[in-house]
Design an enzyme around this catalytic site. Structure first.
Site, short mmCIF file in Angstrom:
data_model
loop_
_atom_site.label_atom_id
_atom_site.label_comp_id
_atom_site.label_asym_id
_atom_site.label_seq_id
_atom_site.Cartn_x
_atom_site.Cartn_y
_atom_site.Cartn_z
N TYR A 1 0.83 -1.21 0.00
CA TYR A 1 0.00 0.00 0.00
C TYR A 1 0.87 1.26 0.00
O TYR A 1 0.58 2.23 -0.72
CB TYR A 1 -0.94 0.02 1.20
N GLU B 1 -14.02 -1.72 6.35
CA GLU B 1 -14.01 -0.39 5.72
C GLU B 1 -15.30 -0.25 4.92
O GLU B 1 -15.79 -1.24 4.34
CB GLU B 1 -12.80 -0.24 4.80
N ARG C 1 -11.55 12.97 2.05
CA ARG C 1 -12.43 12.04 2.76
C ARG C 1 -13.78 11.87 2.06
O ARG C 1 -14.44 10.83 2.20
CB ARG C 1 -12.66 12.52 4.19
N TYR D 1 -1.12 12.92 6.93
CA TYR D 1 -0.69 11.90 7.88
C TYR D 1 0.79 12.06 8.21
O TYR D 1 1.59 12.44 7.35
CB TYR D 1 -0.90 10.51 7.28
N ARG E 1 1.23 6.35 -7.13
CA ARG E 1 0.09 7.18 -7.52
C ARG E 1 0.53 8.64 -7.72
O ARG E 1 0.16 9.27 -8.71
CB ARG E 1 -1.01 7.09 -6.48
#
Length: 341
Positions: free
Chosen positions: A156, A335, A228, A215, A163
């Site tokens: 991840y 999730e 979000r 983060y 990305r």
């Protein structure tokens, strides 16, 4: 249906659609997938479980190989107006006047998810720059074994690096909503699909959580690059687009090992996003319920029946599907992503 890709200078809709002309997003019995694809207003149809190649010739069909709890369903996105679809340089796409759906599937070379992600997002960016729908609203990313690897070599974390490499430019004020989920099929193939529009949407953050793009370093060399949630332009007729959401408060995972408590915390976070969205668009329904379509990812297959039962007992009976999938933190057991009208 025409396979002509719109030109970048094509005009936007003159006015937003009426309430009666909004998108329809729903789960239907899997037996209805051919009928959905025969409908000229269908923008996209998604199936779950083992891959079925019979429909691979239709750009609007995508199989997401995640095992499904209960009777087989398909997810159907229906436009208020007829759509065009086609394939351009490996990108499968469909669109109406205001919104475009796109898909890329990239094989990893020697398990290099970072390079696969960079390739996918670079190709997506080039496509969006020339297709007439330059504004990315929402992305979905599915890859095998998302938490495999230690420290910064976790898959991840490498995906997040790739990305951003592919996007080249990162505007934190314009990040799309997103989901990144792990499969268990051993197929090192990255699936990316997205929604884009002629006009920009409004990204939203959750006051209960640190923005993912802020983060701290402990979560990897590149912070996850998504908002979000996102309010799509009213001209698209789309609902509120809620990112994959889990039991995180601030930036810390909650309720380790307790799937019931994680589910409750996750639903609280989703409701917080609805509250944030209604401050911008008061016409939205005030609570999760009949106007919500939820996709629930569950890490442990044995937890799926209990999670499904809890979802079925929610007030307002939101539509949902429960899928066996790997969440992007090893301690997170569930999730949920949402579409809320």
């Amino acid at each position: 249906m025409s396979s002509t890709l719109p030109h970048a200078s094509a005009p936007a809709l003159a006015s937003p659609p009426t309430a009666a002309a909004l998108f329809s997003i729903a789960y239907r019995p899997a037996a209805r997938r051919e009928a959905a694809l025969a409908d000229p207003c269908t923008l996209a149809v998604f199936g779950f479980g083992d891959r079925d190649a019979r429909l691979d010739g239709d750009p609007r069909w995508l199989q997401v190989p995640l095992a499904e709890h209960g009777a087989a369903q398909v997810e159907v996105w229906r436009s208020p107006t007829p759509v065009r679809c086609g394939v351009t340089d490996g990108v499968r796409w469909s669109h109406n006047e205001a919104v475009l759906f796109g898909v890329l599937e990239i094989a990893e070379v020697d398990g290099d998810i970072e390079s696969a992600a960079a390739d996918a997002y670079a190709r997506m960016s080039s496509f969006l720059a020339s297709c007439g729908f330059p504004h990315l609203l929402r992305t979905w990313n599915y890859l095998d074994a998302v938490t495999e690897g230690d420290g910064d070599q976790e898959r991840y974390r490498r995906f997040c690096v790739g990305r951003v490499r592919g996007l080249r430019e990162l505007d934190e004020a314009a990040l799309p909503a997103a989901t990144c989920i792990g499969r268990f099929d051993g197929d090192r193939r990255l699936q990316v699909y997205w929604l884009a529009a002629r006009e920009a949407g409004l990204p939203l953050e959750n006051p209960r959580q640190v923005s993912a793009f802020r983060y701290p370093r402990q979560y990897g060399p590149q912070s996850p690059s998504f908002s979000r949630a996102l309010l799509a332009p009213e001209a698209t007729g789309l609902p509120l687009l809620q990112s994959g959401t889990a039991a995180i408060v601030g930036h810390v995972s909650q309720h380790t090992g307790a799937v019931d408590e994680q589910l409750r915390e996750t639903l609280t976070n989703l409701q917080s996003l609805v509250d944030a969205a209604r401050r911008q668009r008061p016409s939205l329904s005030p609570t999760l319920g009949a106007d919500s379509v939820l996709k629930v990812y569950v890490r442990r297959a044995g937890d799926m029946p209990a999670v499904a039962a809890q979802m079925a007992a929610l007030p307002g009976a939101p539509a949902f599907v429960v899928l066996h999938a790997e969440v992007c933190r090893a301690e997170l057991l569930v999730e949920i992503e949402g579409l809320h009208g």
